[in-house]
Design a protein around this motif. Structure first.
Motif, PDB file in Angstrom:
ATOM      1  N   VAL A   5       0.850  -1.203   0.000  1.00  0.00           N
ATOM      2  CA  VAL A   5       0.000   0.000   0.000  1.00  0.00           C
ATOM      3  C   VAL A   5       0.879   1.244   0.000  1.00  0.00           C
ATOM      4  O   VAL A   5       0.604   2.209  -0.722  1.00  0.00           O
ATOM      5  CB  VAL A   5      -0.959  -0.034   1.214  1.00  0.00           C
ATOM      6  N   PHE A   6       1.925   1.235   0.809  1.00  0.00           N
ATOM      7  CA  PHE A   6       2.853   2.375   0.850  1.00  0.00           C
ATOM      8  C   PHE A   6       3.482   2.624  -0.520  1.00  0.00           C
ATOM      9  O   PHE A   6       3.572   3.754  -0.987  1.00  0.00           O
ATOM     10  CB  PHE A   6       3.942   2.129   1.901  1.00  0.00           C
ATOM     11  N   LEU A   8       2.298   1.785  -3.490  1.00  0.00           N
ATOM     12  CA  LEU A   8       1.273   2.277  -4.418  1.00  0.00           C
ATOM     13  C   LEU A   8       0.989   3.766  -4.176  1.00  0.00           C
ATOM     14  O   LEU A   8       0.857   4.538  -5.130  1.00  0.00           O
ATOM     15  CB  LEU A   8      -0.007   1.456  -4.285  1.00  0.00           C
ATOM     16  N   LYS A   9       0.885   4.154  -2.920  1.00  0.00           N
ATOM     17  CA  LYS A   9       0.643   5.578  -2.604  1.00  0.00           C
ATOM     18  C   LYS A   9       1.831   6.422  -3.045  1.00  0.00           C
ATOM     19  O   LYS A   9       1.672   7.533  -3.554  1.00  0.00           O
ATOM     20  CB  LYS A   9       0.396   5.757  -1.102  1.00  0.00           C
ATOM     21  N   TRP A  10       3.036   5.910  -2.849  1.00  0.00           N
ATOM     22  CA  TRP A  10       4.233   6.644  -3.240  1.00  0.00           C
ATOM     23  C   TRP A  10       4.291   6.829  -4.754  1.00  0.00           C
ATOM     24  O   TRP A  10       4.624   7.897  -5.244  1.00  0.00           O
ATOM     25  CB  TRP A  10       5.477   5.914  -2.736  1.00  0.00           C
ATOM     26  N   LEU A  11       3.939   5.778  -5.494  1.00  0.00           N
ATOM     27  CA  LEU A  11       3.921   5.870  -6.968  1.00  0.00           C
ATOM     28  C   LEU A  11       2.851   6.861  -7.428  1.00  0.00           C
ATOM     29  O   LEU A  11       3.068   7.617  -8.381  1.00  0.00           O
ATOM     30  CB  LEU A  11       3.694   4.489  -7.586  1.00  0.00           C
ATOM     31  N   GLN A  12       1.707   6.838  -6.751  1.00  0.00           N
ATOM     32  CA  GLN A  12       0.642   7.779  -7.103  1.00  0.00           C
ATOM     33  C   GLN A  12       1.111   9.218  -6.858  1.00  0.00           C
ATOM     34  O   GLN A  12       0.890  10.100  -7.677  1.00  0.00           O
ATOM     35  CB  GLN A  12      -0.609   7.466  -6.285  1.00  0.00           C
TER      36      GLN A  12
END
Length: 142
Positions: A5-6, A8-12
Motif C-alpha cells: 500500500v505504501f 502504491l501511494k508513493w507511486l501515485q
C-alpha cells in the motif's frame, strides 16, 4: 500488505508530482517572489529616523541646610513682594504663573520684575536669577 500500500501511494504521489511539475514549480517561484516583495516593501517603508535614548546619571549636591545671605538681601533693599517674585523667578516661573501664584495682576508682576532689575543692577531675568544664586539670597531650585 502495508508495504505494498505504501509503494502504491508513493507511486501515485510521484506521478502526481511529475504530471504537475511545471505548475508546482511556477507556484513555488510565485510564492518565493511574493515573500521577497513583501520583505522589500517592509524594508523600504521603515521610517528613516531612529530614536536613540541616552541615559546619563546627573549628580546633584543638595545642601543639608539652606542658608540665605541676609546681609546681601538687606543691601538690595527688596520689598517682601519683590522678594517673593524673585523666589518664583528662580524656580523658573513665567510672569503669568507668578501672577497666578501670588494673586496679582500681570502688570503688577511686570512692575515688580522691573524694580528687581533696577535694584539688582541686571538687565534680564536670567541675570537676576544668576545673581540671586551667586549672592545666595534665594533657596536653590532643585
Amino acid at each position: 500488505m502495508a508495504i505494498l500500500v505504501f509503494i502504491l501511494k508513493w507511486l501515485q504521489w510521484k506521478y502526481l508530482i511529475t504530471d504537475n511539475s511545471s505548475d508546482i514549480y511556477i507556484g513555488l517561484i510565485a510564492f518565493f517572489f511574493t515573500l521577497l516583495g513583501t520583505w522589500i516593501a517592509t524594508q523600504l517603508a521603515k521610517p528613516k529616523i531612529q530614536t536613540v535614548i541616552v541615559e546619563k546619571e546627573v549628580y546633584l549636591t543638595r545642601p543639608d541646610d539652606i542658608t540665605i545671605n541676609e546681609t546681601e538681601l538687606k543691601n538690595l533693599s527688596l520689598t517682601t513682594r519683590e522678594y517673593e517674585v524673585l523666589q518664583l523667578l528662580t524656580r523658573g516661573y513665567t510672569n503669568a504663573e507668578v501672577a497666578e501664584k501670588l494673586f496679582l495682576s500681570l502688570s503688577t508682576v511686570k512692575t515688580h520684575v522691573s524694580n528687581l532689575f533696577v535694584k539688582m543692577d541686571v538687565k534680564n531675568r536670567t541675570q537676576a536669577v544668576e545673581k540671586a544664586n551667586r549672592l545666595k539670597i534665594t533657596p536653590q531650585a532643585s
